[in-house]
Scaffold this motif. Structure first.
Motif, PDB file in Angstrom:
ATOM      1  N   ALA A  21     -29.842 -19.031 -27.762  1.00  0.00           N
ATOM      2  CA  ALA A  21     -30.909 -18.094 -28.132  1.00  0.00           C
ATOM      3  C   ALA A  21     -30.758 -17.657 -29.583  1.00  0.00           C
ATOM      4  CB  ALA A  21     -30.859 -16.878 -27.210  1.00  0.00           C
ATOM      5  N   VAL A  22     -31.861 -17.644 -30.317  1.00  0.00           N
ATOM      6  CA  VAL A  22     -31.869 -17.162 -31.706  1.00  0.00           C
ATOM      7  C   VAL A  22     -33.054 -16.209 -31.879  1.00  0.00           C
ATOM      8  CG1 VAL A  22     -30.839 -19.313 -32.585  1.00  0.00           C
ATOM      9  CG2 VAL A  22     -33.331 -19.061 -32.546  1.00  0.00           C
ATOM     10  N   THR A  23     -33.056 -15.494 -32.991  1.00  0.00           N
ATOM     11  CA  THR A  23     -34.155 -14.565 -33.271  1.00  0.00           C
ATOM     12  C   THR A  23     -34.837 -14.962 -34.579  1.00  0.00           C
ATOM     13  OG1 THR A  23     -32.845 -13.065 -34.625  1.00  0.00           O
ATOM     14  CG2 THR A  23     -32.771 -12.714 -32.231  1.00  0.00           C
ATOM     15  N   THR A  24     -35.914 -14.301 -34.895  1.00  0.00           N
ATOM     16  CA  THR A  24     -36.624 -14.596 -36.149  1.00  0.00           C
ATOM     17  C   THR A  24     -35.753 -14.243 -37.359  1.00  0.00           C
ATOM     18  OG1 THR A  24     -37.630 -12.421 -35.996  1.00  0.00           O
ATOM     19  CG2 THR A  24     -38.963 -14.266 -35.211  1.00  0.00           C
ATOM     20  N   ALA A  25     -34.764 -13.327 -37.133  1.00  0.00           N
ATOM     21  CA  ALA A  25     -33.902 -12.919 -38.243  1.00  0.00           C
ATOM     22  C   ALA A  25     -32.977 -14.063 -38.673  1.00  0.00           C
ATOM     23  CB  ALA A  25     -33.079 -11.698 -37.838  1.00  0.00           C
ATOM     24  N   GLY A  44     -38.227 -18.971 -34.364  1.00  0.00           N
ATOM     25  CA  GLY A  44     -37.466 -18.032 -33.537  1.00  0.00           C
ATOM     26  C   GLY A  44     -38.327 -17.036 -32.785  1.00  0.00           C
ATOM     27  N   LYS A  45     -39.647 -17.266 -32.803  1.00  0.00           N
ATOM     28  CA  LYS A  45     -40.539 -16.330 -32.101  1.00  0.00           C
ATOM     29  C   LYS A  45     -40.377 -16.457 -30.585  1.00  0.00           C
ATOM     30  CE  LYS A  45     -44.269 -16.163 -35.527  1.00  0.00           C
ATOM     31  NZ  LYS A  45     -44.976 -17.418 -35.871  1.00  0.00           N
ATOM     32  N   MET A  64     -36.272 -15.906 -29.330  1.00  0.00           N
ATOM     33  CA  MET A  64     -36.330 -14.628 -28.586  1.00  0.00           C
ATOM     34  C   MET A  64     -37.218 -13.609 -29.289  1.00  0.00           C
ATOM     35  SD  MET A  64     -34.334 -15.032 -25.908  1.00  0.00           S
ATOM     36  CE  MET A  64     -33.952 -13.370 -25.349  1.00  0.00           C
ATOM     37  N   GLY A  65     -37.735 -13.942 -30.487  1.00  0.00           N
ATOM     38  CA  GLY A  65     -38.587 -12.990 -31.205  1.00  0.00           C
ATOM     39  C   GLY A  65     -37.808 -12.159 -32.202  1.00  0.00           C
ATOM     40  N   ASP A  66     -38.422 -11.049 -32.639  1.00  0.00           N
ATOM     41  CA  ASP A  66     -37.753 -10.151 -33.578  1.00  0.00           C
ATOM     42  C   ASP A  66     -36.604  -9.459 -32.859  1.00  0.00           C
ATOM     43  OD1 ASP A  66     -39.710 -10.838 -35.369  1.00  0.00           O
ATOM     44  OD2 ASP A  66     -40.969  -9.099 -34.889  1.00  0.00           O
ATOM     45  N   PRO A  67     -35.447  -9.301 -33.527  1.00  0.00           N
ATOM     46  CA  PRO A  67     -34.271  -8.735 -32.845  1.00  0.00           C
ATOM     47  C   PRO A  67     -34.574  -7.396 -32.167  1.00  0.00           C
ATOM     48  CG  PRO A  67     -33.681  -9.479 -35.052  1.00  0.00           C
ATOM     49  CD  PRO A  67     -35.163  -9.678 -34.917  1.00  0.00           C
ATOM     50  N   GLU A  68     -35.346  -6.532 -32.842  1.00  0.00           N
ATOM     51  CA  GLU A  68     -35.543  -5.189 -32.272  1.00  0.00           C
ATOM     52  C   GLU A  68     -36.612  -5.160 -31.175  1.00  0.00           C
ATOM     53  OE1 GLU A  68     -37.853  -5.698 -36.015  1.00  0.00           O
ATOM     54  OE2 GLU A  68     -35.786  -6.068 -35.368  1.00  0.00           O
ATOM     55  N   SER A  69     -37.377  -6.262 -31.016  1.00  0.00           N
ATOM     56  CA  SER A  69     -38.415  -6.222 -29.970  1.00  0.00           C
ATOM     57  C   SER A  69     -38.006  -6.999 -28.717  1.00  0.00           C
ATOM     58  CB  SER A  69     -39.742  -6.751 -30.514  1.00  0.00           C
ATOM     59  OG  SER A  69     -39.566  -8.076 -30.971  1.00  0.00           O
ATOM     60  N   ILE A  70     -36.729  -7.400 -28.646  1.00  0.00           N
ATOM     61  CA  ILE A  70     -36.266  -8.116 -27.456  1.00  0.00           C
ATOM     62  C   ILE A  70     -36.139  -7.148 -26.276  1.00  0.00           C
ATOM     63  CG2 ILE A  70     -34.307  -9.383 -26.450  1.00  0.00           C
ATOM     64  CD1 ILE A  70     -33.775 -10.527 -29.246  1.00  0.00           C
ATOM     65  N   THR A  71     -36.725  -7.528 -25.141  1.00  0.00           N
ATOM     66  CA  THR A  71     -36.656  -6.716 -23.924  1.00  0.00           C
ATOM     67  C   THR A  71     -36.136  -7.598 -22.795  1.00  0.00           C
ATOM     68  OG1 THR A  71     -38.876  -7.347 -23.264  1.00  0.00           O
ATOM     69  CG2 THR A  71     -38.685  -5.355 -24.622  1.00  0.00           C
ATOM     70  N   THR A  72     -36.021  -6.999 -21.601  1.00  0.00           N
ATOM     71  CA  THR A  72     -35.597  -7.821 -20.461  1.00  0.00           C
ATOM     72  C   THR A  72     -36.620  -8.919 -20.211  1.00  0.00           C
ATOM     73  OG1 THR A  72     -36.622  -6.244 -18.990  1.00  0.00           O
ATOM     74  CG2 THR A  72     -34.249  -6.080 -19.253  1.00  0.00           C
ATOM     75  N   SER A  73     -37.906  -8.632 -20.434  1.00  0.00           N
ATOM     76  CA  SER A  73     -38.873  -9.700 -20.150  1.00  0.00           C
ATOM     77  C   SER A  73     -38.774 -10.829 -21.158  1.00  0.00           C
ATOM     78  CB  SER A  73     -40.295  -9.175 -19.960  1.00  0.00           C
ATOM     79  OG  SER A  73     -40.741  -8.565 -21.096  1.00  0.00           O
ATOM     80  N   SER A  74     -38.262 -10.568 -22.376  1.00  0.00           N
ATOM     81  CA  SER A  74     -37.999 -11.683 -23.292  1.00  0.00           C
ATOM     82  C   SER A  74     -36.974 -12.622 -22.657  1.00  0.00           C
ATOM     83  CB  SER A  74     -37.429 -11.201 -24.633  1.00  0.00           C
ATOM     84  OG  SER A  74     -38.039 -10.026 -25.076  1.00  0.00           O
ATOM     85  N   TYR A  75     -35.988 -12.019 -21.974  1.00  0.00           N
ATOM     86  CA  TYR A  75     -34.962 -12.841 -21.316  1.00  0.00           C
ATOM     87  C   TYR A  75     -35.538 -13.663 -20.169  1.00  0.00           C
ATOM     88  CZ  TYR A  75     -31.040 -11.703 -24.130  1.00  0.00           C
ATOM     89  OH  TYR A  75     -30.192 -11.655 -25.193  1.00  0.00           O
ATOM     90  N   ARG A  76     -36.421 -13.028 -19.402  1.00  0.00           N
ATOM     91  CA  ARG A  76     -37.040 -13.751 -18.277  1.00  0.00           C
ATOM     92  C   ARG A  76     -37.863 -14.925 -18.810  1.00  0.00           C
ATOM     93  NH1 ARG A  76     -39.737  -9.776 -16.334  1.00  0.00           N
ATOM     94  NH2 ARG A  76     -38.028  -8.785 -15.235  1.00  0.00           N
ATOM     95  N   GLN A  77     -38.657 -14.612 -19.841  1.00  0.00           N
ATOM     96  CA  GLN A  77     -39.557 -15.615 -20.434  1.00  0.00           C
ATOM     97  C   GLN A  77     -38.763 -16.789 -21.035  1.00  0.00           C
ATOM     98  OE1 GLN A  77     -41.729 -13.763 -23.625  1.00  0.00           O
ATOM     99  NE2 GLN A  77     -43.028 -15.546 -24.005  1.00  0.00           N
ATOM    100  N   ALA A  78     -37.675 -16.481 -21.723  1.00  0.00           N
ATOM    101  CA  ALA A  78     -36.869 -17.535 -22.351  1.00  0.00           C
ATOM    102  C   ALA A  78     -36.250 -18.445 -21.282  1.00  0.00           C
ATOM    103  CB  ALA A  78     -35.773 -16.910 -23.211  1.00  0.00           C
ATOM    104  N   ALA A  79     -35.805 -17.830 -20.184  1.00  0.00           N
ATOM    105  CA  ALA A  79     -35.197 -18.615 -19.107  1.00  0.00           C
ATOM    106  C   ALA A  79     -36.219 -19.547 -18.466  1.00  0.00           C
ATOM    107  CB  ALA A  79     -34.603 -17.679 -18.051  1.00  0.00           C
ATOM    108  N   VAL A  80     -37.452 -19.065 -18.317  1.00  0.00           N
ATOM    109  CA  VAL A  80     -38.516 -19.889 -17.737  1.00  0.00           C
ATOM    110  C   VAL A  80     -38.755 -21.113 -18.626  1.00  0.00           C
ATOM    111  CG1 VAL A  80     -40.999 -19.971 -17.202  1.00  0.00           C
ATOM    112  CG2 VAL A  80     -39.648 -17.961 -16.561  1.00  0.00           C
ATOM    113  N   ALA A  81     -38.870 -20.872 -19.934  1.00  0.00           N
ATOM    114  CA  ALA A  81     -39.115 -21.973 -20.870  1.00  0.00           C
ATOM    115  C   ALA A  81     -37.950 -22.965 -20.810  1.00  0.00           C
ATOM    116  CB  ALA A  81     -39.286 -21.429 -22.288  1.00  0.00           C
ATOM    117  N   PHE A  82     -36.738 -22.435 -20.750  1.00  0.00           N
ATOM    118  CA  PHE A  82     -35.560 -23.309 -20.746  1.00  0.00           C
ATOM    119  C   PHE A  82     -35.472 -24.146 -19.473  1.00  0.00           C
ATOM    120  CE2 PHE A  82     -30.880 -23.658 -19.786  1.00  0.00           C
ATOM    121  CZ  PHE A  82     -30.704 -24.813 -20.547  1.00  0.00           C
TER     122      PHE A  82
END
Ligand code: BES
Ligand code: MN
Ligand code: ZN
Length: 475
Positions: A21-25, A44-45, A64-82
């Motif tokens: 996982a990486v971020t836009t930063a 990294g969006k 995963m998007g911007d570091p400060e806007s990562i939420t639990t649903s970012s994690y769910r969404q990333a896992a689905v894509a993976f």
């Protein structure tokens, strides 16, 4: 093949596919050619994923998007894509928690990632003669053993969601009320819940005129299933009620051919309640939970309930049935009456109740209506935490006269407008005074007709399981 998730201290030397996982930063990980990422438009969006070669074999770089806007649903969404990108692989690994911000606890991130893996990999293939289900069977997750509880919770909840999805996806011709009841008792026994199954004779003795009236046009027997989870130190008692119409033809007020195509989904409320009970039994909260599932199909045999017939519900109220396609409220009336008798601290019902709710809110939102604002607020809070979308609709007493009947206590249809609300007002008549109650009309989000949404493929979504588990846990 069930999914197993192991926790490892560092990334395995080599797996079939490793996710990072990486971020836009900082979207360019070491050992990955930044030109490959750039040429794929990768920045990294959230939701972005590029598979390329990494330092130790194939790698999926997950945005995963911007570091400060990562939420639990970012994690769910990333896992689905993976898990979908990895569908041809059996053993994969992932290193995703290092980018979690302080606002997301490691446990919640682990839970959400596990949910995304287990839900995103689901496909209903049992009725295809040839199919290629997702092959991912083991995921090594880089993280401390402290994440175990989150991972387990995510897997347990997802199994409940997938149970509900399977039931909804199974056709009405094979998942009859008796078959549903058998499945429900098997789940109950497996998890050591108290199981009670009423057959037609027992339903008659219990004076459930709504359920019997809807069943009258069917050659299938009705069932009424109760499951109870009763821990020794319960401080609260919550009752769950789920609409269990195994197929809705509309009855004599018959639906159109198109209108019927998705109507195997009309037991999604009962399926979500059953899925929830399986999870609750494993998570073992200190809350007593009872489930009530009225089961029948809505058919149009020679002795089907006729428009104009009057039915007597268990609590003694009489209903003039003017539209046999408004059948859900009839079976729920009996179930809400029975649930009220045990005097729970709250009742929540889930039902694919009205097309009108979909007109009001579109397909992705469930409508919530209730008699107790604090309980509604708790449901909305669980909705926000789990990502299962819910929007509140009012239950105005000014509309109650829309369901006045000239011959009985109440009629089962309102006027042309506000159909989700008049259905809610109808149900309210069968909840005993003083018991906080919330009705969730899940006609939209329970079933996907075309396309797919986030972690859900077409078909049953298992909507409500995550929300109910969260609600019960937070009581
Ligand atoms: N099961 C349907 C509601 C439904 C429609 C669920 C579409 C999912 C997708 C329900 O039994 C029904 O037929 N409701 C009627 C009520 C009307 C006759 C008052 C409806 O919405 O048309
Ligand atoms: Mn109907
Ligand atoms: Zn229905």
């Amino acid at each position: 093949m069930a999914l197993t998730i192991g926790l490892v201290r560092k990334a395995p030397a080599r797996t079939e596919l490793h996710a990072l996982a990486v971020t836009t930063a900082d979207p360019n990980p070491d050992g990955v050619d930044p030109k490959v990422l750039a040429s794929n438009g990768f920045a990294g969006k959230a939701g972005e994923l590029v598979v390329t070669s990494g330092p130790a074999g194939p790698i999926a770089v997950l945005g995963m998007g911007d570091p400060e806007s990562i939420t639990t649903s970012s994690y769910r969404q990333a896992a689905v894509a993976f898990v979908r990108a990895a569908s041809r692989h059996k053993r994969v690994s992932a290193d995703v928690f290092a980018v979690a911000p302080d606002t997301v606890s490691a446990r919640d991130a682990a839970q959400a990632f596990a949910e995304g893996l287990a839900l995103g990999r689901y496909e209903f293939t049992s009725l295809k003669s040839k199919s290629e289900p997702n092959k991912v069977e083991s995921v090594s997750l880089v993280g401390s053993s402290g994440l175990r509880a989150g991972v387990e919770r995510g897997l347990t909840i997802s199994a409940g969601v997938n149970l509900a999805r399977d039931l909804v996806n199974e056709p009405g011709g094979s998942l009859t009320p008796t078959v549903f009841a058998r499945r429900a008792s098997a789940v109950g026994r497996q998890h050591k819940l108290t199981v009670k199954v009423m057959d037609a004779a027992a339903i008659k003795r219990a004076r459930m005129g709504g359920l019997l009236g809807v069943n009258r046009g069917s050659s299938q027997q009705p069932r009424f299933v109760q499951l109870t989870y009763s821990p020794p130190k319960a401080n609260k008692h919550i009752a769950l009620v789920g609409k269990g119409i195994t197929f809705d033809s509309g009855g004599l007020s018959i639906k159109t051919g198109t209108g019927m195509m998705t109507m195997k989904c009309d037991m999604a409320g009962a399926a979500a309640v059953l899925g929830t009970m399986s999870v609750v039994a494993q998570l073992a909260p200190a809350v007593k939970v009872s489930a009530f599932m009225p089961l029948t199909d809505n058919m149009l045999g020679g002795d089907a309930t006729r428009p104009g017939d009057v039915l007597e519900i268990r609590n003694g109220k009489t209903v003039e049935v003017l539209n046999t396609d408004a059948e859900g409220r009839l079976v729920l009336a009996d179930a809400l009456s029975l649930a009220s008798e045990s005097k729970p601290d709250a009742i929540i019902d889930l039902a694919t109740l009205t097309g009108a709710c979909m007109v009001a809110l579109g397909p992705r939102y469930a409508g919530a209506m209730g008699t107790d604002e604090p309980l509604v607020a708790q449901v909305l809070a669980s909705s926000a935490r789990t990502g299962e979308r819910v929007w509140q609709l009012p239950l105005p007493s000014e509309y109650r006269s829309m369901i006045d009947s000239p011959v009985a206590d109440i009629k089962n249809v309102g006027g042309p407008h506000g159909g989700a609300i008049t259905a809610g007002l109808f149900l309210k008549e069968f909840v005993a005074e003083g018991i906080p109650w919330v009705h969730l009309d899940i006609a939209g989000p329970a079933f996907i007709d075309t396309g797919s949404w986030d972690e859900h493929p077409r078909g049953g979504t298992g909507f409500g399981v995550r929300l109910l588990v969260d609600l019960i846990d937070s009581l």
